[in-house]
Scaffold this motif. Structure first.
Motif, PDB file in Angstrom:
ATOM      1  N   GLY A   1     -50.032   6.694 -17.368  1.00  0.00           N
ATOM      2  CA  GLY A   1     -49.994   8.137 -17.137  1.00  0.00           C
ATOM      3  C   GLY A   1     -50.892   8.878 -18.098  1.00  0.00           C
ATOM      4  N   ALA A   2     -50.888  10.198 -17.971  1.00  0.00           N
ATOM      5  CA  ALA A   2     -51.768  11.039 -18.786  1.00  0.00           C
ATOM      6  C   ALA A   2     -51.367  11.005 -20.256  1.00  0.00           C
ATOM      7  CB  ALA A   2     -51.729  12.473 -18.268  1.00  0.00           C
ATOM      8  N   HIS A   3     -52.393  11.007 -21.127  1.00  0.00           N
ATOM      9  CA  HIS A   3     -52.153  11.041 -22.566  1.00  0.00           C
ATOM     10  C   HIS A   3     -53.449  11.484 -23.240  1.00  0.00           C
ATOM     11  CE1 HIS A   3     -54.579   7.457 -23.499  1.00  0.00           C
ATOM     12  NE2 HIS A   3     -54.179   7.021 -22.316  1.00  0.00           N
ATOM     13  N   ASP A   4     -53.367  11.797 -24.525  1.00  0.00           N
ATOM     14  CA  ASP A   4     -54.571  12.171 -25.273  1.00  0.00           C
ATOM     15  C   ASP A   4     -54.749  11.293 -26.502  1.00  0.00           C
ATOM     16  OD1 ASP A   4     -52.466  13.096 -26.758  1.00  0.00           O
ATOM     17  OD2 ASP A   4     -53.312  15.086 -27.154  1.00  0.00           O
ATOM     18  N   TYR A   5     -54.314  10.037 -26.403  1.00  0.00           N
ATOM     19  CA  TYR A   5     -54.415   9.118 -27.537  1.00  0.00           C
ATOM     20  C   TYR A   5     -55.847   8.595 -27.677  1.00  0.00           C
ATOM     21  CZ  TYR A   5     -49.333   9.262 -27.289  1.00  0.00           C
ATOM     22  OH  TYR A   5     -48.030   9.688 -27.257  1.00  0.00           O
ATOM     23  N   PRO A   6     -56.206   8.099 -28.866  1.00  0.00           N
ATOM     24  CA  PRO A   6     -57.587   7.615 -29.086  1.00  0.00           C
ATOM     25  C   PRO A   6     -57.984   6.470 -28.164  1.00  0.00           C
ATOM     26  CG  PRO A   6     -56.424   7.895 -31.173  1.00  0.00           C
ATOM     27  CD  PRO A   6     -55.404   8.063 -30.092  1.00  0.00           C
ATOM     28  N   HIS A   7     -57.019   5.690 -27.720  1.00  0.00           N
ATOM     29  CA  HIS A   7     -57.327   4.534 -26.881  1.00  0.00           C
ATOM     30  C   HIS A   7     -56.517   4.593 -25.587  1.00  0.00           C
ATOM     31  CE1 HIS A   7     -59.364   2.704 -30.338  1.00  0.00           C
ATOM     32  NE2 HIS A   7     -58.303   3.046 -31.046  1.00  0.00           N
ATOM     33  N   ASP A   8     -57.161   4.219 -24.495  1.00  0.00           N
ATOM     34  CA  ASP A   8     -56.493   4.126 -23.196  1.00  0.00           C
ATOM     35  C   ASP A   8     -56.448   2.660 -22.780  1.00  0.00           C
ATOM     36  OD1 ASP A   8     -55.531   5.330 -20.537  1.00  0.00           O
ATOM     37  OD2 ASP A   8     -57.230   4.065 -19.928  1.00  0.00           O
ATOM     38  N   TYR A   9     -55.296   2.211 -22.391  1.00  0.00           N
ATOM     39  CA  TYR A   9     -55.090   0.787 -22.097  1.00  0.00           C
ATOM     40  C   TYR A   9     -56.035   0.286 -21.009  1.00  0.00           C
ATOM     41  CZ  TYR A   9     -52.520  -3.513 -20.885  1.00  0.00           C
ATOM     42  OH  TYR A   9     -52.164  -4.809 -20.628  1.00  0.00           O
TER      43      TYR A   9
ATOM     44  N   GLU B   1     -49.764   8.430 -37.378  1.00  0.00           N
ATOM     45  CA  GLU B   1     -51.164   8.254 -37.753  1.00  0.00           C
ATOM     46  C   GLU B   1     -51.331   8.121 -39.264  1.00  0.00           C
ATOM     47  OE1 GLU B   1     -52.952  11.574 -35.742  1.00  0.00           O
ATOM     48  OE2 GLU B   1     -53.290  10.394 -33.909  1.00  0.00           O
ATOM     49  N   GLU B   2     -50.448   8.782 -40.017  1.00  0.00           N
ATOM     50  CA  GLU B   2     -50.485   8.628 -41.478  1.00  0.00           C
ATOM     51  C   GLU B   2     -50.189   7.196 -41.905  1.00  0.00           C
ATOM     52  OE1 GLU B   2     -47.821  11.451 -43.163  1.00  0.00           O
ATOM     53  OE2 GLU B   2     -49.068  13.193 -42.656  1.00  0.00           O
ATOM     54  N   LEU B   3     -49.442   6.472 -41.079  1.00  0.00           N
ATOM     55  CA  LEU B   3     -49.142   5.066 -41.360  1.00  0.00           C
ATOM     56  C   LEU B   3     -50.306   4.155 -40.992  1.00  0.00           C
ATOM     57  CD1 LEU B   3     -45.431   4.917 -40.046  1.00  0.00           C
ATOM     58  CD2 LEU B   3     -46.178   4.821 -42.432  1.00  0.00           C
ATOM     59  N   GLY B   4     -51.392   4.732 -40.489  1.00  0.00           N
ATOM     60  CA  GLY B   4     -52.563   3.934 -40.132  1.00  0.00           C
ATOM     61  C   GLY B   4     -52.391   3.173 -38.827  1.00  0.00           C
ATOM     62  N   ILE B   5     -51.562   3.704 -37.941  1.00  0.00           N
ATOM     63  CA  ILE B   5     -51.264   3.027 -36.678  1.00  0.00           C
ATOM     64  C   ILE B   5     -52.154   3.588 -35.567  1.00  0.00           C
ATOM     65  CG2 ILE B   5     -49.494   2.655 -34.916  1.00  0.00           C
ATOM     66  CD1 ILE B   5     -47.415   2.841 -37.188  1.00  0.00           C
ATOM     67  N   ALA B   6     -52.850   2.698 -34.859  1.00  0.00           N
ATOM     68  CA  ALA B   6     -53.684   3.093 -33.727  1.00  0.00           C
ATOM     69  C   ALA B   6     -52.813   3.268 -32.492  1.00  0.00           C
ATOM     70  CB  ALA B   6     -54.756   2.035 -33.469  1.00  0.00           C
ATOM     71  N   LEU B   7     -52.996   4.379 -31.773  1.00  0.00           N
ATOM     72  CA  LEU B   7     -52.197   4.671 -30.587  1.00  0.00           C
ATOM     73  C   LEU B   7     -52.975   4.326 -29.326  1.00  0.00           C
ATOM     74  CD1 LEU B   7     -50.705   8.069 -31.744  1.00  0.00           C
ATOM     75  CD2 LEU B   7     -49.377   6.018 -31.213  1.00  0.00           C
ATOM     76  N   ILE B   8     -52.307   3.608 -28.423  1.00  0.00           N
ATOM     77  CA  ILE B   8     -52.881   3.263 -27.120  1.00  0.00           C
ATOM     78  C   ILE B   8     -51.940   3.805 -26.054  1.00  0.00           C
ATOM     79  CG2 ILE B   8     -53.551   1.403 -25.554  1.00  0.00           C
ATOM     80  CD1 ILE B   8     -54.012  -0.373 -28.000  1.00  0.00           C
ATOM     81  N   GLY B   9     -52.461   4.615 -25.159  1.00  0.00           N
ATOM     82  CA  GLY B   9     -51.627   5.166 -24.094  1.00  0.00           C
ATOM     83  C   GLY B   9     -51.815   4.426 -22.786  1.00  0.00           C
TER      84      GLY B   9
ATOM     85  N   LEU C   1     -49.679   0.816 -31.804  1.00  0.00           N
ATOM     86  CA  LEU C   1     -48.503   1.215 -31.027  1.00  0.00           C
ATOM     87  C   LEU C   1     -48.969   1.585 -29.625  1.00  0.00           C
ATOM     88  CD1 LEU C   1     -45.498   1.867 -30.741  1.00  0.00           C
ATOM     89  CD2 LEU C   1     -46.002   4.177 -31.593  1.00  0.00           C
ATOM     90  N   MET C   2     -48.557   0.800 -28.654  1.00  0.00           N
ATOM     91  CA  MET C   2     -48.857   1.062 -27.255  1.00  0.00           C
ATOM     92  C   MET C   2     -47.723   1.913 -26.692  1.00  0.00           C
ATOM     93  SD  MET C   2     -49.960  -1.829 -24.537  1.00  0.00           S
ATOM     94  CE  MET C   2     -49.643  -1.686 -22.779  1.00  0.00           C
ATOM     95  N   VAL C   3     -48.078   3.044 -26.076  1.00  0.00           N
ATOM     96  CA  VAL C   3     -47.079   4.035 -25.673  1.00  0.00           C
ATOM     97  C   VAL C   3     -47.129   4.270 -24.167  1.00  0.00           C
ATOM     98  CG1 VAL C   3     -46.215   6.391 -26.004  1.00  0.00           C
ATOM     99  CG2 VAL C   3     -47.264   5.162 -27.932  1.00  0.00           C
ATOM    100  N   ASP C   4     -46.022   4.022 -23.497  1.00  0.00           N
ATOM    101  CA  ASP C   4     -45.823   4.380 -22.099  1.00  0.00           C
ATOM    102  C   ASP C   4     -45.828   5.910 -22.013  1.00  0.00           C
ATOM    103  OD1 ASP C   4     -44.739   4.936 -19.554  1.00  0.00           O
ATOM    104  OD2 ASP C   4     -43.317   3.269 -19.646  1.00  0.00           O
ATOM    105  N   ALA C   5     -46.589   6.463 -21.078  1.00  0.00           N
ATOM    106  CA  ALA C   5     -46.663   7.925 -20.960  1.00  0.00           C
ATOM    107  C   ALA C   5     -45.289   8.559 -20.762  1.00  0.00           C
ATOM    108  CB  ALA C   5     -47.596   8.308 -19.805  1.00  0.00           C
ATOM    109  N   ARG C   6     -44.351   7.806 -20.200  1.00  0.00           N
ATOM    110  CA  ARG C   6     -42.991   8.331 -20.017  1.00  0.00           C
ATOM    111  C   ARG C   6     -42.256   8.467 -21.347  1.00  0.00           C
ATOM    112  NH1 ARG C   6     -41.305   4.020 -15.520  1.00  0.00           N
ATOM    113  NH2 ARG C   6     -42.412   2.751 -17.071  1.00  0.00           N
ATOM    114  N   CYS C   7     -42.796   7.856 -22.404  1.00  0.00           N
ATOM    115  CA  CYS C   7     -42.184   7.939 -23.737  1.00  0.00           C
ATOM    116  C   CYS C   7     -43.026   8.770 -24.699  1.00  0.00           C
ATOM    117  CB  CYS C   7     -41.994   6.532 -24.316  1.00  0.00           C
ATOM    118  SG  CYS C   7     -40.978   5.447 -23.301  1.00  0.00           S
ATOM    119  N   ARG C   8     -44.015   9.503 -24.147  1.00  0.00           N
ATOM    120  CA  ARG C   8     -44.921  10.285 -24.992  1.00  0.00           C
ATOM    121  C   ARG C   8     -44.183  11.276 -25.878  1.00  0.00           C
ATOM    122  NH1 ARG C   8     -49.808  13.487 -22.619  1.00  0.00           N
ATOM    123  NH2 ARG C   8     -49.687  14.211 -24.780  1.00  0.00           N
ATOM    124  N   HIS C   9     -43.106  11.859 -25.351  1.00  0.00           N
ATOM    125  CA  HIS C   9     -42.390  12.882 -26.116  1.00  0.00           C
ATOM    126  C   HIS C   9     -41.886  12.341 -27.450  1.00  0.00           C
ATOM    127  CE1 HIS C   9     -39.329  10.692 -23.862  1.00  0.00           C
ATOM    128  NE2 HIS C   9     -38.446  11.103 -24.753  1.00  0.00           N
TER     129      HIS C   9
END
Length: 526
Positions: free
Chosen positions: A132-140, A121-129, A103-111
């Motif tokens: 903008g600022a984020h604290d996800y495991p992956h940065d685009y 994360e329980e669904l086993g989905i990797a987060l990419i931010g 799941l790639m997440v625009d920082a404007r949609c972080r909320h």
């Protein structure tokens, strides 16, 4: 066959320095789009993702939306757009139903993502931010910087899934429509041919990219024209400024957007001299709106009709010549959505599936290569929709002897009042001519005597706030039959709409049906 991923490469090689996308003050050339989508594709493959993996994006409108889509095309991954207007249960359903892995997440949609991060994360989905600022495991951007070389292209078949487009979610949980590689490629090529677009056009279709319409902002893959996309989301004043600044030549708006654009243009008078063609579609437009738009924008117009299940691939076209003929001598043509494109077979059939003669109301059935593969994880619904290769559209219409199709309404919105069938769009086309009405939605509301009764929800013009229910009903005299005439009118400041400005009739009907006192016959709490 020629797949969309090959078109990305050809645009980059043949038009490397040409602008592919404008978004606000940003832009990207074809070479940049190809190189960055290559890098993201490599990064996804390094993470272990491959053909058939669902790669989702939760975002406002950005150029990265198309880098993401192009990367999915290249490795045969399935693109999934997440509608930011969905409630969390709907988003969770989409993620689980599609078996999303990234799941790639625009920082404007972080909320949205952060509030439910543990479940994601329980669904086993990797987060990419990104963006903008984020604290996800992956940065685009970090993934792109670290990626080297080009991705490995797996073999593709025409019926491989290109992307899932989830329905608007106005009734029940969203359904995933499986749209194919061939459907996407054919939609691009046939649309360019049918609309008459050239490499020198600049195209602007400002609807949200989460669903099927993302393919419309990939039309440029077929001719390398420049595309303008909204910066974040559609705003009518920004849209008109973008048309002026970027010298847009062709644009598409849904009818509710056109209403707002006309008012904004009358107030601000932007320089829209570059605009040669205004297309409209997605929901029925009234003849009055068409006349008002031609007057306000001084452009040619083209009406289109399509469905999510047809990959947004346009089924019919009401051309500029048709519009001219309608305004000069055949006003009834403005109620048509045009004639069927050569890439479809179309028939009007009765409830038993038998073809009907011209000028007879029935369900629109379609056959063509851009049709969906089916509904994801819903074999029964897929079987109900397809009959011997034909798609039952659930749209009510008729076709005249010249091949013009008239879209009367969705079956689910047809009102049965006292055993009489009433099509809401017929009522809306009459009432929108009232000088006090800015927007209108007509729905059926349960009634103790007639089963259902026609009710109208009206947004009055700012200059006509004193309009009354009696004024509206009196206006119908001689224009509508008694069953078609609304039994009540409710005035509101704004209609309930989707992120793409389509009126949510199901929600409006539910609101009128369940809230005490909105209609005079509903005075008891259920």
């Amino acid at each position: 066959m020629l797949y969309l991923r090959q078109m990305v490469k050809r645009c980059a090689r043949n038009y490397p320095t040409k602008t592919a996308y404008f978004c606000g003050d940003r832009s990207a050339t074809w070479q940049q789009m190809d190189e960055r989508s290559d890098r993201f594709a490599v990064a996804l493959q390094r993470m272990g993702h491959k053909k058939g993996t669902a790669i989702a994006i939760l975002t406002q409108e950005t150029i990265e939306v198309y880098e993401h889509f192009f990367a999915c095309m290249k490795i045969g991954a399935i693109r999934v757009g997440i509608n930011t207007q969905y409630a969390w249960p709907e988003i969770r359903h989409v993620l689980k139903d599609s078996k999303t892995k990234v799941l790639m997440v625009d920082a404007r949609c972080r909320h949205i993502a952060d509030e439910h991060r543990a479940e994601i994360e329980e669904l086993g989905i990797a987060l990419i931010g990104y963006n903008g600022a984020h604290d996800y495991p992956h940065d685009y951007e970090t993934l792109l910087r670290e990626a080297k070389g080009e991705p490995q292209w797996p073999e593709l078949a025409p019926d491989d899934v290109l992307y899932y487009s989830y329905t608007s979610g106005t009734t029940g949980v969203p359904k995933g429509v499986m749209l194919t590689q061939q459907g996407g490629a054919d939609t691009v090529i046939h649309s360019l041919i049918s609309f008459g677009f050239s490499p020198d056009d600049t195209w602007y279709m400002p609807a949200a990219s989460a669903w099927v319409v993302i393919i419309m902002n990939c039309f440029n893959l077929g001719n390398a024209m420049t595309v303008v996309i909204p910066d974040g989301s559609f705003k009518v004043d920004t849209f008109l400024r973008d048309v002026e600044k970027r010298r847009v030549t062709v644009a598409l708006l849904v009818p509710t957007m056109i209403h707002r654009a006309i008012a904004e243009q009358q107030a601000r008078n932007h320089d829209l001299s570059s605009l040669r063609l205004l297309m409209y579609g997605s929901s029925p437009a009234t003849p009055k709106l068409i006349r008002d738009a031609r007057e306000a924008f001084k452009v040619e117009m083209l009406q289109t009709y399509a469905l999510t299940e047809s990959t947004g691939g346009w089924v019919t076209y009401l051309t500029e010549e048709d519009h001219k003929r309608a305004l000069e001598s055949e006003p009834g043509l403005l109620k048509s959505v045009g004639r069927v494109g050569i890439h479809f077979d179309c028939e009007i059939r009765d409830e038993e599936g038998k073809p009907l003669p011209p000028n007879t109301k029935g369900e629109i059935w379609l056959r063509g290569r851009t049709l969906m593969k089916g509904y994801l994880n819903l074999p029964k619904e897929t079987g109900d929709a397809f009959k011997d290769g034909w798609l039952r559209t659930n749209d009510i219409g008729m076709m005249d002897e010249r091949g013009y199709v008239y879209l009367l309404d969705r079956q689910k919105f047809m009102i049965i009042t006292g055993a009489v069938n009433v099509f809401p769009t017929t009522v809306e086309a009459v009432l929108i001519e009232h000088p006090a009405i800015q927007e209108i939605a007509v729905v059926g509301v349960p009634h103790p005597e007639w089963g259902e009764a026609v009710a109208a929800v009206v947004v009055p013009k700012p200059t006509h706030k004193d309009v009354t229910v009696a004024d509206i009903i009196e206006f119908c005299a001689g224009k509508l039959s008694r069953p078609e005439t609304p039994k009540h009118v409710v005035f509101v400041d704004e209609l309930i709409k989707t992120a793409n400005a389509k009126v949510k009739k199901a929600e409006i009907r539910k609101w009128l049906s369940t809230e005490k006192g909105l209609v005079p016959w509903n005075t008891e709490i259920e």
